[in-house]
Design a protein around this motif. Structure first.
Motif, PDB file in Angstrom:
ATOM      1  N   GLU A   1     -22.921   1.666 -34.209  1.00 43.07           N
ATOM      2  CA  GLU A   1     -22.740   0.606 -35.209  1.00 43.07           C
ATOM      3  C   GLU A   1     -21.366  -0.052 -35.068  1.00 43.07           C
ATOM      4  OE1 GLU A   1     -23.380   2.515 -38.928  1.00 43.07           O
ATOM      5  OE2 GLU A   1     -25.538   2.838 -38.589  1.00 43.07           O
ATOM      6  N   ALA A   2     -20.358   0.755 -34.739  1.00 43.87           N
ATOM      7  CA  ALA A   2     -19.002   0.215 -34.596  1.00 43.87           C
ATOM      8  C   ALA A   2     -18.865  -0.629 -33.345  1.00 43.87           C
ATOM      9  CB  ALA A   2     -17.991   1.357 -34.584  1.00 43.87           C
ATOM     10  N   VAL A   3     -19.470  -0.142 -32.270  1.00 43.74           N
ATOM     11  CA  VAL A   3     -19.388  -0.832 -30.978  1.00 43.74           C
ATOM     12  C   VAL A   3     -20.805  -0.950 -30.414  1.00 43.74           C
ATOM     13  CG1 VAL A   3     -18.274  -0.888 -28.718  1.00 43.74           C
ATOM     14  CG2 VAL A   3     -17.132   0.247 -30.620  1.00 43.74           C
ATOM     15  N   PRO A   4     -21.585  -1.897 -30.869  1.00 44.55           N
ATOM     16  CA  PRO A   4     -22.963  -2.033 -30.391  1.00 44.55           C
ATOM     17  C   PRO A   4     -23.008  -2.323 -28.897  1.00 44.55           C
ATOM     18  CG  PRO A   4     -22.591  -3.339 -32.384  1.00 44.55           C
ATOM     19  CD  PRO A   4     -21.253  -2.896 -31.904  1.00 44.55           C
ATOM     20  N   PRO A   5     -24.015  -1.812 -28.197  1.00 46.46           N
ATOM     21  CA  PRO A   5     -24.143  -2.123 -26.766  1.00 46.46           C
ATOM     22  C   PRO A   5     -24.131  -3.626 -26.527  1.00 46.46           C
ATOM     23  CG  PRO A   5     -25.692  -0.406 -27.398  1.00 46.46           C
ATOM     24  CD  PRO A   5     -25.080  -0.913 -28.666  1.00 46.46           C
ATOM     25  N   GLY A   6     -23.337  -4.062 -25.550  1.00 43.57           N
ATOM     26  CA  GLY A   6     -23.261  -5.467 -25.206  1.00 43.57           C
ATOM     27  C   GLY A   6     -22.352  -6.290 -26.091  1.00 43.57           C
TER      28      GLY A   6
ATOM     29  N   ASP B   1     -16.542 -10.071 -18.471  1.00 46.61           N
ATOM     30  CA  ASP B   1     -16.958  -9.116 -17.453  1.00 46.61           C
ATOM     31  C   ASP B   1     -15.883  -8.051 -17.252  1.00 46.61           C
ATOM     32  OD1 ASP B   1     -19.347 -10.396 -16.953  1.00 46.61           O
ATOM     33  OD2 ASP B   1     -18.523 -11.642 -15.342  1.00 46.61           O
ATOM     34  N   ARG B   2     -16.287  -6.915 -16.684  1.00 43.38           N
ATOM     35  CA  ARG B   2     -15.326  -5.837 -16.467  1.00 43.38           C
ATOM     36  C   ARG B   2     -14.460  -6.069 -15.240  1.00 43.38           C
ATOM     37  NH1 ARG B   2     -17.891  -1.377 -13.359  1.00 43.38           N
ATOM     38  NH2 ARG B   2     -20.042  -1.898 -12.870  1.00 43.38           N
ATOM     39  N   TYR B   3     -14.846  -7.009 -14.372  1.00 37.43           N
ATOM     40  CA  TYR B   3     -14.048  -7.391 -13.207  1.00 37.43           C
ATOM     41  C   TYR B   3     -14.031  -8.912 -13.108  1.00 37.43           C
ATOM     42  CZ  TYR B   3     -13.804  -2.678 -11.156  1.00 37.43           C
ATOM     43  OH  TYR B   3     -13.522  -1.354 -10.919  1.00 37.43           O
ATOM     44  N   PRO B   4     -13.040  -9.489 -12.410  1.00 43.64           N
ATOM     45  CA  PRO B   4     -13.079 -10.924 -12.128  1.00 43.64           C
ATOM     46  C   PRO B   4     -14.359 -11.282 -11.371  1.00 43.64           C
ATOM     47  CG  PRO B   4     -10.919 -10.024 -11.601  1.00 43.64           C
ATOM     48  CD  PRO B   4     -11.824  -8.850 -11.873  1.00 43.64           C
ATOM     49  N   SER B   5     -14.792 -12.516 -11.503  1.00 45.39           N
ATOM     50  CA  SER B   5     -16.070 -12.936 -10.926  1.00 45.39           C
ATOM     51  C   SER B   5     -16.146 -12.683  -9.415  1.00 45.39           C
ATOM     52  CB  SER B   5     -16.308 -14.414 -11.210  1.00 45.39           C
ATOM     53  OG  SER B   5     -15.239 -15.215 -10.703  1.00 45.39           O
ATOM     54  N   ALA B   6     -15.025 -12.794  -8.712  1.00 44.46           N
ATOM     55  CA  ALA B   6     -15.026 -12.593  -7.253  1.00 44.46           C
ATOM     56  C   ALA B   6     -15.399 -11.173  -6.875  1.00 44.46           C
ATOM     57  CB  ALA B   6     -13.655 -12.935  -6.685  1.00 44.46           C
ATOM     58  N   PHE B   7     -15.229 -10.219  -7.801  1.00 48.33           N
ATOM     59  CA  PHE B   7     -15.507  -8.820  -7.505  1.00 48.33           C
ATOM     60  C   PHE B   7     -16.862  -8.361  -8.052  1.00 48.33           C
ATOM     61  CE2 PHE B   7     -10.845  -9.087  -7.527  1.00 48.33           C
ATOM     62  CZ  PHE B   7     -10.568  -8.550  -6.282  1.00 48.33           C
ATOM     63  N   MET B   8     -17.416  -9.116  -8.984  1.00 46.06           N
ATOM     64  CA  MET B   8     -18.652  -8.680  -9.626  1.00 46.06           C
ATOM     65  C   MET B   8     -19.816  -8.577  -8.649  1.00 46.06           C
ATOM     66  SD  MET B   8     -18.109  -7.904 -12.782  1.00 46.06           S
ATOM     67  CE  MET B   8     -19.779  -7.860 -13.440  1.00 46.06           C
ATOM     68  N   SER B   9     -19.825  -9.416  -7.623  1.00 49.84           N
ATOM     69  CA  SER B   9     -20.944  -9.409  -6.671  1.00 49.84           C
ATOM     70  C   SER B   9     -20.990  -8.137  -5.853  1.00 49.84           C
ATOM     71  CB  SER B   9     -20.846 -10.619  -5.738  1.00 49.84           C
ATOM     72  OG  SER B   9     -19.648 -10.585  -4.976  1.00 49.84           O
ATOM     73  N   ALA B  10     -19.888  -7.390  -5.780  1.00 52.43           N
ATOM     74  CA  ALA B  10     -19.865  -6.153  -4.996  1.00 52.43           C
ATOM     75  C   ALA B  10     -20.344  -4.949  -5.795  1.00 52.43           C
ATOM     76  CB  ALA B  10     -18.440  -5.892  -4.475  1.00 52.43           C
ATOM     77  N   LEU B  11     -20.682  -5.156  -7.067  1.00 55.28           N
ATOM     78  CA  LEU B  11     -21.079  -4.049  -7.916  1.00 55.28           C
ATOM     79  C   LEU B  11     -22.600  -3.895  -7.933  1.00 55.28           C
ATOM     80  CD1 LEU B  11     -18.758  -4.762 -10.984  1.00 55.28           C
ATOM     81  CD2 LEU B  11     -18.278  -3.355  -8.975  1.00 55.28           C
ATOM     82  N   GLY B  12     -23.030  -2.639  -8.005  1.00 52.84           N
ATOM     83  CA  GLY B  12     -24.460  -2.377  -8.057  1.00 52.84           C
ATOM     84  C   GLY B  12     -25.065  -2.655  -9.416  1.00 52.84           C
ATOM     85  N   VAL B  13     -24.235  -2.606 -10.464  1.00 52.77           N
ATOM     86  CA  VAL B  13     -24.683  -2.938 -11.821  1.00 52.77           C
ATOM     87  C   VAL B  13     -23.611  -3.810 -12.455  1.00 52.77           C
ATOM     88  CG1 VAL B  13     -26.038  -0.841 -12.130  1.00 52.77           C
ATOM     89  CG2 VAL B  13     -23.634  -0.843 -12.777  1.00 52.77           C
ATOM     90  N   GLY B  14     -24.000  -4.487 -13.522  1.00 49.38           N
ATOM     91  CA  GLY B  14     -23.063  -5.403 -14.181  1.00 49.38           C
ATOM     92  C   GLY B  14     -22.191  -4.697 -15.194  1.00 49.38           C
ATOM     93  N   ASN B  15     -22.185  -5.224 -16.424  1.00 45.64           N
ATOM     94  CA  ASN B  15     -21.279  -4.713 -17.453  1.00 45.64           C
ATOM     95  C   ASN B  15     -21.870  -3.548 -18.206  1.00 45.64           C
ATOM     96  OD1 ASN B  15     -19.141  -6.520 -16.988  1.00 45.64           O
ATOM     97  ND2 ASN B  15     -20.272  -8.112 -18.067  1.00 45.64           N
TER      98      ASN B  15
ATOM     99  N   LEU C   1      -9.816 -11.153 -25.619  1.00 48.61           N
ATOM    100  CA  LEU C   1      -9.100  -9.954 -26.059  1.00 48.61           C
ATOM    101  C   LEU C   1      -9.125  -9.790 -27.576  1.00 48.61           C
ATOM    102  CD1 LEU C   1      -7.456  -7.483 -25.319  1.00 48.61           C
ATOM    103  CD2 LEU C   1      -5.399  -8.918 -25.349  1.00 48.61           C
ATOM    104  N   THR C   2      -8.925 -10.867 -28.317  1.00 44.63           N
ATOM    105  CA  THR C   2      -8.894 -10.747 -29.776  1.00 44.63           C
ATOM    106  C   THR C   2     -10.195 -10.165 -30.304  1.00 44.63           C
ATOM    107  OG1 THR C   2      -7.346 -12.602 -29.977  1.00 44.63           O
ATOM    108  CG2 THR C   2      -8.628 -12.003 -31.937  1.00 44.63           C
ATOM    109  N   HIS C   3     -11.317 -10.684 -29.801  1.00 40.57           N
ATOM    110  CA  HIS C   3     -12.614 -10.141 -30.219  1.00 40.57           C
ATOM    111  C   HIS C   3     -12.747  -8.674 -29.827  1.00 40.57           C
ATOM    112  CE1 HIS C   3     -16.936  -9.543 -30.673  1.00 40.57           C
ATOM    113  NE2 HIS C   3     -16.931  -9.060 -29.443  1.00 40.57           N
ATOM    114  N   ASN C   4     -12.390  -8.339 -28.601  1.00 39.60           N
ATOM    115  CA  ASN C   4     -12.564  -6.963 -28.132  1.00 39.60           C
ATOM    116  C   ASN C   4     -11.702  -5.982 -28.906  1.00 39.60           C
ATOM    117  OD1 ASN C   4     -14.453  -7.778 -26.257  1.00 39.60           O
ATOM    118  ND2 ASN C   4     -12.953  -8.037 -24.610  1.00 39.60           N
TER     119      ASN C   4
ATOM    120  N   SER D   1     -19.099  -0.489 -21.649  1.00 39.01           N
ATOM    121  CA  SER D   1     -19.649  -0.725 -20.298  1.00 39.01           C
ATOM    122  C   SER D   1     -20.838   0.210 -20.118  1.00 39.01           C
ATOM    123  CB  SER D   1     -18.599  -0.466 -19.220  1.00 39.01           C
ATOM    124  OG  SER D   1     -17.543  -1.383 -19.307  1.00 39.01           O
ATOM    125  N   ARG D   2     -22.009  -0.236 -20.539  1.00 39.02           N
ATOM    126  CA  ARG D   2     -23.174   0.649 -20.625  1.00 39.02           C
ATOM    127  C   ARG D   2     -24.349   0.211 -19.757  1.00 39.02           C
ATOM    128  NH1 ARG D   2     -23.734   2.294 -26.961  1.00 39.02           N
ATOM    129  NH2 ARG D   2     -25.498   3.423 -26.052  1.00 39.02           N
ATOM    130  N   ALA D   3     -24.098  -0.655 -18.784  1.00 37.56           N
ATOM    131  CA  ALA D   3     -25.193  -1.155 -17.945  1.00 37.56           C
ATOM    132  C   ALA D   3     -25.884  -0.041 -17.165  1.00 37.56           C
ATOM    133  CB  ALA D   3     -24.668  -2.220 -16.982  1.00 37.56           C
TER     134      ALA D   3
END
Length: 333
Positions: A309-314, A319-333, A240-243, A187-189
């Protein structure tokens, strides 16, 4: 455990802070006795190195449950040994169903009165709106906190999950000690605009979600009913499997350094600057004890390259929150 100072105006606290949210059922049931013992263990570890522990809570965590729990844990402790960071403004109805935010000046003062009573203290060290209230200018909310600071009920102004423009507007009304925001290897936004703005203005950061709600702990197992992760896109079956493959890559770097995955993930956040205090959301003494060595784990340039290299940005999916909550955040992921 080393100490860090939150910005130009904030307090000096231990290099790791304790996030108390998980002690109030947000990730499934928690044992009250073990939660209190964990608070005591965190206080003792900070005091052992002449540090002051920052404890983060929200008046809406369990709708007062978390503050009452902390009051019990802190009842016989020296008030100078800890700093309380309290978020306000989030609304919920019976059953803890979220219903928006209220950051009107009169509401701010009302929320504080309840927090002081539940916590059993005469002041809050850092007081912050949990999210931006779209119906209330940030200047009005900050103005109310400023009045509470002048009256002695609050020591410092903090912010939470807002963007660069809001930070500047708030800071123009009253100096901001720190911004609380999610920051982790996946989460590096904040690195694009928010972190440079904080450093330009001399504002610190308390970073939550440093283990991405347990995803980067290296020991994640599916949660129980009521666990917030059950509705988190990053924990959905398709993501989840990818993450978890990212966690496997992280584990290889950790093994090379002789530490756990969790320690490495926490140390990475701490390595991003001495103005950042990672908050560890431990609810057991075992998890807190595991986190502690991260405060002294120094990462060199080779380590940081290996982690990129192990965990490239992005590279995380979802998303880090459900879509209903993302609009309340000042930055994204």
């Amino acid at each position: 455990m080393r100490t860090r100072t939150l910005g130009h105006t904030g307090p000096t606290v231990s290099a790791l802070g304790l996030g108390a949210m998980s002690m109030s059922g947000m990730y499934g049931p928690a044992d009250r006795g073990e939660s209190i013992a964990t608070v005591h263990a965190a206080l003792d570890s900070a005091a052992l190195h002449n540090g002051v522990l920052i404890i983060d809570t929200g008046d809406f965590y369990g709708m007062g449950h978390n503050e009452l729990l902390l009051a019990e844990a802190l009842r016989r402790r020296n008030r100078d040994d800890y700093r309380l960071s309290v978020k306000f403004g989030a609304l919920a109805g019976p059953g803890l169903s979220p219903s928006g935010h209220d950051c009107r000046p009169e509401a701010v003062k009302n929320f504080l009165a309840h927090s002081l009573t539940r916590l059993g203290v005469d002041h809050i060290d850092i007081y912050r709106p949990a999210r931006l209230d779209p119906a209330v200018p940030i200047e009005d909310t900050v103005g109310a906190v400023h009045e509470l600071i002048e009256a002695g009920y609050v020591r410092h102004l903090g912010l939470s999950e807002v963007g660069a423009d809001t930070i500047r507007r708030a800071h123009a009304v009253h100096p901001v000690a720190d911004l609380q925001i999610e920051y982790s290897l996946i989460s590096r936004a904040v690195e694009a605009e928010v972190l440079p703005t904080l450093r330009e203005l001399g504002i610190g950061m308390t970073a939550y979600g440093v283990l991405s709600r347990g995803l980067l702990s290296g020991t994640f197992t599916p949660g129980s009913p009521g666990d917030l992760r059950s509705v988190s896109p990053r924990f959905s079956a398709e993501n989840l499997t990818h993450n978890l493959t990212l966690v496997d890559a992280l584990r290889r770097v950790a093994e090379a350094r002789g530490c756990t995955v969790a320690q490495l993930a926490i140390a990475w956040v701490a390595a991003q600057g001495a103005d950042i205090v990672p908050l560890v959301g431990a609810r057991t003494r075992e998890r807190w004890a595991e986190a502690l060595p991260a405060a002294d784990l120094e990462l060199g340039e080779a380590d940081l390259r290996a982690l990129d290299e192990a965990v490239p940005p992005g590279s995380a999916r979802g998303d880090r929150y459900p879509s209903a909550f993302m609009s309340a955040l000042g930055v994204g992921n």
